[in-house]
Design a protein around this motif. Structure first.
Motif, PDB file in Angstrom:
ATOM      1  N   SER A 142       0.839  -1.199   0.000  1.00  0.00           N
ATOM      2  CA  SER A 142       0.000   0.000   0.000  1.00  0.00           C
ATOM      3  C   SER A 142       0.878   1.256   0.000  1.00  0.00           C
ATOM      4  O   SER A 142       2.020   1.229   0.459  1.00  0.00           O
ATOM      5  CB  SER A 142      -0.896   0.012   1.231  1.00  0.00           C
ATOM      6  N   ASP A 143       0.321   2.350  -0.506  1.00  0.00           N
ATOM      7  CA  ASP A 143       1.069   3.608  -0.556  1.00  0.00           C
ATOM      8  C   ASP A 143       1.543   4.023   0.831  1.00  0.00           C
ATOM      9  O   ASP A 143       2.668   4.497   1.003  1.00  0.00           O
ATOM     10  CB  ASP A 143       0.192   4.721  -1.147  1.00  0.00           C
ATOM     11  N   GLY A 144       0.693   3.813   1.832  1.00  0.00           N
ATOM     12  CA  GLY A 144       1.055   4.208   3.194  1.00  0.00           C
ATOM     13  C   GLY A 144       2.240   3.424   3.720  1.00  0.00           C
ATOM     14  O   GLY A 144       3.168   3.994   4.308  1.00  0.00           O
ATOM     15  N   LEU A 145       2.226   2.122   3.489  1.00  0.00           N
ATOM     16  CA  LEU A 145       3.329   1.271   3.956  1.00  0.00           C
ATOM     17  C   LEU A 145       4.627   1.644   3.249  1.00  0.00           C
ATOM     18  O   LEU A 145       5.692   1.727   3.866  1.00  0.00           O
ATOM     19  CB  LEU A 145       2.994  -0.206   3.725  1.00  0.00           C
ATOM     20  N   VAL A 146       4.525   1.884   1.951  1.00  0.00           N
ATOM     21  CA  VAL A 146       5.720   2.244   1.186  1.00  0.00           C
ATOM     22  C   VAL A 146       6.297   3.567   1.698  1.00  0.00           C
ATOM     23  O   VAL A 146       7.514   3.705   1.875  1.00  0.00           O
ATOM     24  CB  VAL A 146       5.393   2.323  -0.321  1.00  0.00           C
ATOM     25  N   ARG A 147       5.429   4.536   1.955  1.00  0.00           N
ATOM     26  CA  ARG A 147       5.915   5.826   2.481  1.00  0.00           C
ATOM     27  C   ARG A 147       6.625   5.633   3.807  1.00  0.00           C
ATOM     28  O   ARG A 147       7.684   6.210   4.060  1.00  0.00           O
ATOM     29  CB  ARG A 147       4.742   6.805   2.653  1.00  0.00           C
ATOM     30  N   GLU A 148       6.041   4.805   4.670  1.00  0.00           N
ATOM     31  CA  GLU A 148       6.627   4.566   5.987  1.00  0.00           C
ATOM     32  C   GLU A 148       7.992   3.867   5.856  1.00  0.00           C
ATOM     33  O   GLU A 148       8.959   4.267   6.494  1.00  0.00           O
ATOM     34  CB  GLU A 148       5.639   3.722   6.816  1.00  0.00           C
ATOM     35  N   ARG A 149       8.056   2.843   5.016  1.00  0.00           N
ATOM     36  CA  ARG A 149       9.340   2.153   4.810  1.00  0.00           C
ATOM     37  C   ARG A 149      10.378   3.115   4.252  1.00  0.00           C
ATOM     38  O   ARG A 149      11.546   3.068   4.633  1.00  0.00           O
ATOM     39  CB  ARG A 149       9.162   1.016   3.810  1.00  0.00           C
TER      40      ARG A 149
END
Ligand code: GTP
Ligand code: MG
Length: 170
Positions: free
Chosen positions: A110-117
């Motif tokens: 997900s976009d959110g997970l990618v941003r966090e990583r």
């Protein structure tokens, strides 16, 4: 647990934005020599894996090496974002020229997970704009991906990417 058939003698094209987990997935499932990484060849030609001005030279080498390996009938995995249809098209053509199948594995965190990583990464500094551009490019081509000439297109969410197993098929 997802079981992913991939061609034992053919091309695997990883697809996913920066931080989606392509290199992690490749390292878990394939030999280092089976993985051809655009970042590694950016490093080879510029001493800096992040030097975007080295992209053209890096992909020249990626395509040359993929061609050499496919001619020998070796399983070959391309570790690059491949979010643009034209980039995937070049690889599908390369496989066709060598008469071997190509499959795609889309790492669809997900976009959110990618941003966090991305925020937590120390190996790389990725501009939010660049990431957003990749997400946009990928989403634009997503619906048509299975009409690009791949034998199979596997789409994995983050959980599936962490647990999937690869099964070689003739
Ligand atoms: P680029 O090379 O920038 O295009 O990114 P990439 O798609 O190769 O992502 P990479 O495999 O380098 O993963 C990015 C970050 O996410 C790293 O810090 C990884 O440790 C983390 N990561 C990747 N896959 C997983 C996973 O399955 N589980 C967890 N927990 N972390 C992951
Ligand atoms: Mg990577």
């Amino acid at each position: 647990q997802r079981v992913l058939p991939v061609p034992a003698m053919g091309l695997v094209v990883l697809v996913g934005v920066s931080g989606s987990g392509k290199s992690t997935f490749a390292a878990r499932h394939f030999l280092p020599t089976q993985v051809v990484s655009s970042d590694a060849y950016r490093g080879v030609v510029s001493d800096d894996e992040n030097d975007q001005s080295a992209t053209g030279d890096a992909f020249d080498l990626v395509h040359r090496i993929v061609g050499k390996r496919l001619r020998r009938g070796l399983l070959t995995v391309v570790d690059a974002t491949n979010v643009q249809r034209e980039d995937r098209g070049q690889l599908v053509r390369l496989a066709k020229e060598h008469d071997v199948p190509a499959s795609a594995i889309v790492l669809d965190a997900s976009d959110g997970l990618v941003r966090e990583r991305t925020r937590l990464r120390t190996d790389r500094d990725i501009e939010p704009d660049a990431l957003a551009r990749q997400q946009h490019d990928l989403s634009r081509g997503r619906a048509q991906l299975d009409k690009e000439g791949f034998r199979r297109v596997h789409v994995l969410d983050a959980d599936e990417a962490g647990t999937a197993v690869v099964e070689l098929e003739p």
